[in-house]
Design an enzyme around this catalytic site. Structure first.
Site, PDB file in Angstrom:
ATOM      1  N   ARG A   1       0.855  -1.200   0.000  1.00 20.30           N
ATOM      2  CA  ARG A   1       0.000   0.000   0.000  1.00 20.30           C
ATOM      3  C   ARG A   1       0.888   1.247   0.000  1.00 20.30           C
ATOM      4  O   ARG A   1       1.660   1.444   0.939  1.00 20.30           O
ATOM      5  CB  ARG A   1      -0.893   0.006   1.239  1.00 20.30           C
ATOM      6  CG  ARG A   1      -1.820   1.206   1.373  1.00 20.30           C
ATOM      7  CD  ARG A   1      -2.563   1.167   2.696  1.00 20.30           C
ATOM      8  NE  ARG A   1      -3.307  -0.069   2.856  1.00 20.30           N
ATOM      9  CZ  ARG A   1      -3.834  -0.488   4.018  1.00 20.30           C
ATOM     10  NH1 ARG A   1      -3.666   0.239   5.117  1.00 20.30           N
ATOM     11  NH2 ARG A   1      -4.499  -1.617   4.076  1.00 20.30           N
TER      12      ARG A   1
ATOM     13  N   HIS B   1       1.607  -2.219   5.684  1.00 15.85           N
ATOM     14  CA  HIS B   1       1.390  -2.539   4.275  1.00 15.85           C
ATOM     15  C   HIS B   1       2.405  -1.825   3.381  1.00 15.85           C
ATOM     16  O   HIS B   1       2.809  -2.352   2.342  1.00 15.85           O
ATOM     17  CB  HIS B   1      -0.022  -2.126   3.842  1.00 15.85           C
ATOM     18  CG  HIS B   1      -1.099  -3.083   4.249  1.00 15.85           C
ATOM     19  ND1 HIS B   1      -1.404  -4.207   3.518  1.00 15.85           N
ATOM     20  CD2 HIS B   1      -1.939  -3.086   5.307  1.00 15.85           C
ATOM     21  CE1 HIS B   1      -2.407  -4.866   4.097  1.00 15.85           C
ATOM     22  NE2 HIS B   1      -2.743  -4.196   5.191  1.00 15.85           N
TER      23      HIS B   1
ATOM     24  N   ASP C   1      -3.793  -8.418   3.237  1.00 13.52           N
ATOM     25  CA  ASP C   1      -5.167  -8.618   3.686  1.00 13.52           C
ATOM     26  C   ASP C   1      -5.767  -9.641   2.731  1.00 13.52           C
ATOM     27  O   ASP C   1      -5.782  -9.423   1.509  1.00 13.52           O
ATOM     28  CB  ASP C   1      -5.969  -7.313   3.603  1.00 13.52           C
ATOM     29  CG  ASP C   1      -5.479  -6.260   4.585  1.00 13.52           C
ATOM     30  OD1 ASP C   1      -4.874  -6.631   5.604  1.00 13.52           O
ATOM     31  OD2 ASP C   1      -5.700  -5.064   4.323  1.00 13.52           O
TER      32      ASP C   1
ATOM     33  N   GLU D   1      -8.178  -7.847  13.272  1.00 10.63           N
ATOM     34  CA  GLU D   1      -8.596  -8.045  11.879  1.00 10.63           C
ATOM     35  C   GLU D   1      -8.263  -9.469  11.446  1.00 10.63           C
ATOM     36  O   GLU D   1      -7.090  -9.799  11.257  1.00 10.63           O
ATOM     37  CB  GLU D   1      -7.886  -7.033  10.963  1.00 10.63           C
ATOM     38  CG  GLU D   1      -8.203  -5.589  11.314  1.00 10.63           C
ATOM     39  CD  GLU D   1      -7.402  -4.588  10.474  1.00 10.63           C
ATOM     40  OE1 GLU D   1      -6.463  -5.012   9.761  1.00 10.63           O
ATOM     41  OE2 GLU D   1      -7.720  -3.387  10.535  1.00 10.63           O
TER      42      GLU D   1
ATOM     43  N   HIS E   1      -5.780  -9.852   8.289  1.00 11.54           N
ATOM     44  CA  HIS E   1      -4.528  -9.088   8.236  1.00 11.54           C
ATOM     45  C   HIS E   1      -3.343  -9.912   8.757  1.00 11.54           C
ATOM     46  O   HIS E   1      -3.356 -10.383   9.890  1.00 11.54           O
ATOM     47  CB  HIS E   1      -4.715  -7.820   9.088  1.00 11.54           C
ATOM     48  CG  HIS E   1      -3.523  -6.917   9.141  1.00 11.54           C
ATOM     49  ND1 HIS E   1      -3.502  -5.685   8.532  1.00 11.54           N
ATOM     50  CD2 HIS E   1      -2.320  -7.045   9.752  1.00 11.54           C
ATOM     51  CE1 HIS E   1      -2.342  -5.087   8.775  1.00 11.54           C
ATOM     52  NE2 HIS E   1      -1.605  -5.902   9.508  1.00 11.54           N
TER      53      HIS E   1
END
Length: 221
Positions: free
Chosen positions: A90, A135, A142, A200, A203
């Site tokens: 990301r 990320h 994810d 999460e 994740h």
């Protein structure tokens, strides 16, 4: 002749610009039958719009992370299952986009779908939004598990990116099947070199990641 030379220079310049930094790969080149749905490359996400830096629905990650996921994919395929990626590398500019959005308290377009029980002003305090993301180091993913024949994801008891206890790994309010699906995902990931994030279920970060605490900003393309 001059036009041809100009075109060649443009062509090779484009190739060079498109090259990934050393140590990064396109996951689809490494992992066969990998399902992909980059949520931030579209407007079906908690912000409600395409996120900065996501120009193409293609998965980028470090080579080490991709090789580890390949082993997991090979294991799951024996059961007719496979991985589906929602996000991997990301760019920092995407994280900055999240931060700007989180500060716009009145923008609650997707609240009902993604954070119905969390006040937007508490997203930072509760750890759902941060100014830096693992990320961006390239070894965090994810993901979920899908049925390879149908392409349908297994029922994990909450949607991807749902902010709340329903998404916590130790959520006890699950059906037997949902718990079994989560256990499978957690087991196959953690036994193959990844560690989870308790809030999460989707994740995971590669242990011994090569670029820990380095935050890249090249676009996803």
């Amino acid at each position: 002749m001059k036009l041809s030379i100009t075109l060649l220079i443009t062509f090779f310049s484009t190739i060079c610009l498109a090259q990934l930094p050393k140590g990064f790969v396109y996951a689809q080149d490494v992992i066969e039958d990998l399902a992909v749905q980059l949520k931030y490359c579209q407007d079906d996400n908690f912000v409600g719009e395409q996120i900065d830096g996501y120009k193409k629905e293609i998965v980028i990650m470090t080579n080490q992370a991709a090789q580890a996921l390949k082993k997991i994919q090979d294991t799951l395929k024996k059961q007719g299952l496979g991985l589906k990626i929602y996000d991997a590398y990301r760019p920092q500019r995407a994280v900055n986009h999240f931060v700007r959005w989180a500060k716009q308290i009145n923008d609650t377009l997707k609240k009902h779908d993604y954070y119905p029980n969390v006040k937007k002003q508490n997203l930072f305090k509760k750890g759902y939004i941060a100014s830096k993301s693992r990320h961006s180091s390239g070894s965090t993913v994810d993901l979920t598990i899908v049925n390879l024949e149908t392409g349908e994801p297994l029922d994990m008891g909450s949607p991807f990116d749902f902010f709340g206890p329903a998404s916590w790994v130790k959520n006890s309010n699950l059906t037997t099947q949902q718990q079994s699906n989560r256990d499978l995902l957690q087991k196959v990931m953690t036994t193959n070199g990844f560690r989870n994030y308790s809030q999460e279920w989707w994740h995971f970060t590669l242990r011994g990641e090569p670029f820990r605490n380095q935050y890249f900003d090249f676009p996803v393309e």
